[in-house]
Design an enzyme around this catalytic site. Structure first.
Site, PDB file in Angstrom:
ATOM      1  N   TYR A 124       0.817  -1.213   0.000  1.00  0.00           N
ATOM      2  CA  TYR A 124       0.000   0.000   0.000  1.00  0.00           C
ATOM      3  C   TYR A 124       0.851   1.263   0.000  1.00  0.00           C
ATOM      4  O   TYR A 124       0.363   2.353  -0.290  1.00  0.00           O
ATOM      5  CB  TYR A 124      -0.910  -0.023   1.233  1.00  0.00           C
ATOM      6  CG  TYR A 124      -2.069   0.940   1.179  1.00  0.00           C
ATOM      7  CD1 TYR A 124      -3.268   0.569   0.605  1.00  0.00           C
ATOM      8  CD2 TYR A 124      -1.952   2.223   1.707  1.00  0.00           C
ATOM      9  CE1 TYR A 124      -4.336   1.444   0.559  1.00  0.00           C
ATOM     10  CE2 TYR A 124      -3.014   3.110   1.663  1.00  0.00           C
ATOM     11  CZ  TYR A 124      -4.203   2.712   1.077  1.00  0.00           C
ATOM     12  OH  TYR A 124      -5.251   3.586   1.040  1.00  0.00           O
ATOM     13  N   LYS A 171      -1.268 -13.823   3.075  1.00  0.00           N
ATOM     14  CA  LYS A 171      -1.154 -14.699   1.896  1.00  0.00           C
ATOM     15  C   LYS A 171       0.247 -15.335   1.949  1.00  0.00           C
ATOM     16  O   LYS A 171       1.038 -15.248   1.000  1.00  0.00           O
ATOM     17  CB  LYS A 171      -1.358 -13.850   0.619  1.00  0.00           C
ATOM     18  CG  LYS A 171      -1.537 -14.629  -0.666  1.00  0.00           C
ATOM     19  CD  LYS A 171      -2.957 -15.114  -0.890  1.00  0.00           C
ATOM     20  CE  LYS A 171      -3.022 -16.019  -2.113  1.00  0.00           C
ATOM     21  NZ  LYS A 171      -4.366 -16.614  -2.294  1.00  0.00           N
ATOM     22  N   ASP A 204      -7.912 -14.533   0.750  1.00  0.00           N
ATOM     23  CA  ASP A 204      -9.046 -14.755  -0.169  1.00  0.00           C
ATOM     24  C   ASP A 204     -10.138 -15.580   0.512  1.00  0.00           C
ATOM     25  O   ASP A 204     -11.333 -15.268   0.432  1.00  0.00           O
ATOM     26  CB  ASP A 204      -8.588 -15.399  -1.500  1.00  0.00           C
ATOM     27  CG  ASP A 204      -7.543 -16.481  -1.325  1.00  0.00           C
ATOM     28  OD1 ASP A 204      -7.034 -16.669  -0.199  1.00  0.00           O
ATOM     29  OD2 ASP A 204      -7.222 -17.156  -2.322  1.00  0.00           O
ATOM     30  N   ASP A 228      -6.948  -2.444   4.026  1.00  0.00           N
ATOM     31  CA  ASP A 228      -7.691  -1.444   3.244  1.00  0.00           C
ATOM     32  C   ASP A 228      -8.891  -2.111   2.571  1.00  0.00           C
ATOM     33  O   ASP A 228     -10.027  -1.651   2.670  1.00  0.00           O
ATOM     34  CB  ASP A 228      -6.749  -0.837   2.195  1.00  0.00           C
ATOM     35  CG  ASP A 228      -7.462   0.133   1.276  1.00  0.00           C
ATOM     36  OD1 ASP A 228      -8.180   1.010   1.792  1.00  0.00           O
ATOM     37  OD2 ASP A 228      -7.312   0.016   0.042  1.00  0.00           O
TER      38      ASP A 228
HETATM   39 MG    MG Z   1      -9.717   2.437   1.895  1.00  0.00          MG
END
Ligand code: MG
Ligand code: NAI
Length: 335
Positions: A124, A171, A204, A228
């Site tokens: 991010y 992950k 996932d 996020d």
């Molecule tokens: Mg956001």
């Protein structure tokens, strides 16, 4: 003496939901002074800096800020002001309590999750460059230090708030080194909190489980990008982005802001739901020791959100931002 708080109304729906929040805080009797600052496009046009130094200095001085959303240009232009504030002030933990609100139409009625997101590193961060035309590289940096401190934050929060279980989300089957390190750090910290159950899920699978049985989870601990994405998903479980609050927390500084962005599709139309920012302000009041004022706001929100006629459109009502705010203010004033 009134406490001074840095205020960043932001842009898009930011100024509308900020005005609403200030009215509600005033009605609740919160003695606060505001040190207002601009950020983003407006600041860039006026000062050449999307994140002016005075803004960061103000937050450092007052240690607490209330922030509206700030638009980030897509694909080009300046880097996210929101991400820069979190990094510059080392606000390493992003806290997002996601609860069902009685009366608000949603897919589930029994959601009570706390999302803790690492806030300073990972994919991010947007550390990227073009290697040669047609090939770009985006760096995902994960450190033991940042992973450990956010995990400690989550477990301390769990202890203080009577939470029973933390699920780390990753992950690590694919990103064995990066997510593997994050997971190892979470496990190591978990060992110091034997009374709190710890487990983990691959991201996932976690997304699928959350939309099917969100009541099976208590607290989620995630690396930045997963946090996020899954926080918006969690917001969707309880009625949308209009109602979910958030806080960016560091060692001594905290910046309170909603999960949602600047919502350009409804900006300037008096349609935005100010609940998410008002609830972020409730977290802020608790943080600075104004528990009674926080309780007054919380109770009034609950009363008004339970009634379809006072709600905004995103949560199944017809009220405008100001009509909803008027109703909340009246409820507080009536006591
Ligand atoms: Mg956001
Ligand atoms: P968004 O959160 O602004 O909007 C997503 C959807 O939710 C839209 O349909 C919007 O109308 C609705 N929505 C959001 N907040 C609402 C509210 N309070 N009341 C009623 N409806 C609401 O996400 P989007 O469109 O992806 O991002 C818009 C801009 O905001 C982008 O520039 C993005 O970078 C920025 N952003 C800023 C954040 C921050 O300041 N912390 C966080 C997220 C996005």
């Amino acid at each position: 003496m009134a406490r001074t708080i840095t205020l960043i109304p932001g842009d898009g729906i930011g100024p509308e939901v900020t005005e609403a929040t200030l009215r509600v805080l005033q009605a609740a009797g919160a003695e606060l002074e505001w040190d207002r600052h601009i950020a983003g496009i407006e600041a860039f046009e006026k000062t050449g800096q999307p994140l002016p130094d005075e803004l960061l200095d103000s937050i450092r001085m007052h240690a607490v800020a209330l922030k509206g959303p700030v638009t980030t240009p897509v694909g080009k232009g300046f880097r996210s002001v929101n991400v820069q504030i979190r990094k510059a002030l080392e606000l390493f933990a992003n806290l997002r309590p996601v609860e069902s609100v009685p009366g608000v139409p949603a897919r589930f009625e029994n959601v009570d999750l706390v999302v803790v997101r690492e806030n300073t590193e990972g994919l991010y961060s947007g550390i990227e460059h073009e290697v040669v035309p047609g090939v770009v590289e985006s760096l995902k940096i994960i450190t033991e230090k940042a992973s450990t401190r956010v995990a400690k934050f989550a477990f301390d929060y769990a202890r203080k708030n009577g939470r029973k279980r933390i699920t780390a989300v990753h992950k690590a089957n694919i990103m064995k080194l990066a997510d593997g390190l994050f997971l190892d750090c979470c496990r190591n910290v978990a060992a110091d909190y034997p009374e709190i159950e710890f487990d983990d899920r691959i991201v996932d699978n976690m997304a699928m489980q959350l939309v099917m049985r969100p009541d099976k989870f208590d607290m989620l601990l995630l690396e930045n990008l997963y946090g996020d994405i899954l926080s918006d998903l969690c917001a969707g479980l309880v009625g949308g982005l209009g109602i979910v609050p958030g806080a960016n927390i560091g060692e001594s500084i905290a910046v309170f802001e909603a999960v949602h962005g600047s919502a350009p599709d409804i900006a300037g139309q008096n349609l935005a739901n100010p609940t998410a920012l008002i609830r972020s302000a409730v977290l802020m009041l608790e943080h600075i020791g104004l528990g009674e004022e926080a309780e007054r706001v919380r109770a009034a929100l609950q009363t008004r959100l339970a009634e379809p006629e006072s709600r905004t459109r995103d949560v199944g009502g017809q009220a405008s931002t100001t009509e909803f705010t008027d109703a909340v203010v009246r409820t507080i004033e009536r006591g």
